[in-house]
Write an enzyme that holds these catalytic residues in place. Structure first.
Site, PDB file in Angstrom:
ATOM      1  N   HIS A  79       0.623  -1.060  -0.069  1.00 17.55           N
ATOM      2  CA  HIS A  79       0.091  -0.083   0.175  1.00 17.55           C
ATOM      3  C   HIS A  79       0.805   1.205  -0.015  1.00 17.55           C
ATOM      4  O   HIS A  79       0.098   2.385  -0.391  1.00 17.55           O
ATOM      5  CB  HIS A  79      -1.101  -0.187   1.215  1.00 17.55           C
ATOM      6  CG  HIS A  79      -0.248   0.318   2.458  1.00 17.55           C
ATOM      7  ND1 HIS A  79      -0.222  -0.863   3.437  1.00 17.55           N
ATOM      8  CD2 HIS A  79       0.162   1.460   3.181  1.00 17.55           C
ATOM      9  CE1 HIS A  79       0.332  -0.367   4.704  1.00 17.55           C
ATOM     10  NE2 HIS A  79       0.352   1.128   4.526  1.00 17.55           N
TER      11      HIS A  79
ATOM     12  N   ASP B 296      -0.339  -7.663   1.021  1.00 14.80           N
ATOM     13  CA  ASP B 296       0.197  -6.320   1.373  1.00 14.80           C
ATOM     14  C   ASP B 296       1.682  -6.318   1.273  1.00 14.80           C
ATOM     15  O   ASP B 296       2.217  -5.576   2.182  1.00 14.80           O
ATOM     16  CB  ASP B 296      -0.340  -5.805   2.218  1.00 14.80           C
ATOM     17  CG  ASP B 296      -0.386  -4.188   2.403  1.00 14.80           C
ATOM     18  OD1 ASP B 296      -0.105  -3.551   1.683  1.00 14.80           O
ATOM     19  OD2 ASP B 296      -0.449  -3.736   3.748  1.00 14.80           O
TER      20      ASP B 296
ATOM     21  N   SER C 252       4.627   2.409   7.958  1.00 12.39           N
ATOM     22  CA  SER C 252       4.301   1.161   7.240  1.00 12.39           C
ATOM     23  C   SER C 252       5.436   0.763   6.427  1.00 12.39           C
ATOM     24  O   SER C 252       6.300   1.551   5.789  1.00 12.39           O
ATOM     25  CB  SER C 252       3.140   1.452   6.233  1.00 12.39           C
ATOM     26  OG  SER C 252       1.970   1.942   7.021  1.00 12.39           O
TER      27      SER C 252
END
Length: 320
Positions: free
Chosen positions: A174, A208, A279
């Site tokens: 992402h 992901d 992230s």
């Protein structure tokens, strides 16, 4: 008679003229040998005769072997056999004793090894429970980068085998999703004041995850070989809100597969604070090994972060 020579007349009544034929004297008769004993001859009238050969001697008596010598030999053999049997029994006893002692030593060694293994495990658990955040962060920071991918930023870290063909880095999909969907592949890595170009080479949207590749060689982190347990102390390194090289600490809260909206995927829940920009950052244990990849946090809550287990990334991309 011729003059000067006398021819004596033969005595004994032989006359002159042709010689009378010679008369042989009669051969006296000898008595026969007696049947037994020595021969006897007349003592008068005849000269004595040569005596006969003596009778052959009686055969020598056969010597009988004494029974003592065989008995001595048998006794010697029995004694030798007895001595050999004694030494064999003694040797067997010594071997049995040595085997027992060796078995006892092996058992003692096994107990010592078990005790040592227990102490090592206890020390490992103690070390894991007393994570030195400064030492771990110092070892990890050179491998962690801020990622700029178009309008988004996040974190990536170097991992994999050492090689001369550049470096692979892991991040979340992402973080690079908008750039990747539009066909973009180039991203920028930041470390302090340095910048390095990199490219998106592989992605796993379902998990992901994404792999970046840089031509530069960076220090690589190692992946943990076993699953984490609740209570394990960890640190998280990343670039929250673009603030690169940030470090937070906490513990593993749980390993769970019941996160709402994630379809049963497995996550590591941890308590270290994270924010947007973390992230893709590594979650690292006290042994400086990556246990997970920070990927999300709970909204309107504190101290609830989620990380993808590193083994999932290793299996997806065969990096570890």
């Amino acid at each position: 008679m011729t003059a000067g020579f006398d021819r004596p007349e033969p005595a004994g009544g032989y006359g002159v003229g042709p010689m009378a034929p010679r008369q042989e004297a009669p051969v006296p008769a000898y008595p026969a040998y007696p049947a037994t004993g020595a021969p006897s001859y007349p003592t008068s009238g005849y000269p004595p005769m040569v005596t006969a050969w003596p009778p052959p001697p009686p055969p020598a008596a056969v010597r009988r072997r004494s029974p003592v010598l065989p008995l001595i030999l048998i006794a010697v053999l029995v004694a030798v056999a007895g001595v050999q049997a004694y030494f064999l029994v003694a040797l067997n006893d010594r071997l049995a004793t040595a085997n027992r002692e060796r078995a006892a030593d092996n058992a003692a060694g096994a107990r010592q090894r078990d005790a040592l293994g227990g102490r090592v495990r206890a020390l490992e658990q103690r070390a894991a429970a007393s994570l030195d955040s400064a030492a771990v962060a110092s070892a990890v920071l050179p491998s962690v980068f801020r990622v700029d991918a178009g309008n988004f930023s996040g974190t990536a870290f170097a991992i994999g085998k050492t090689g001369a063909g550049g470096t692979d880095l892991l991040t979340n999909y992402h973080v690079v999703a908008d750039l990747y969907r539009t066909g973009g592949r180039g991203v920028s890595l930041r470390h302090d004041s340095q910048r390095f170009p990199a490219r998106i080479t592989r992605v796993d949207q379902g998990q992901d995850l994404a792999v970046l590749h840089a031509t530069a060689n960076f220090p690589r982190l190692a992946a943990a070989g076993k699953q984490v347990a609740s209570g394990l102390p960890i640190i998280v390194v990343g670039a929250p809100l673009g603030l690169a090289q940030s470090v937070t600490s906490g513990i593993v809260s749980a390993v769970r597969s019941d996160v709402p909206g994630e379809g049963g995927r497995t996550f590591i829940q941890f308590s270290a604070p994270i924010n947007p920009g973390n992230s893709g950052g590594p979650v690292v244990d006290a042994q400086k090994q990556v246990v997970g990849i920070a990927s999300a946090k709970a909204n309107n809550a504190e101290g609830i972060g989620l990380a993808i287990p590193i083994r999932i990334a290793c299996d997806s991309f065969t990096l570890c």
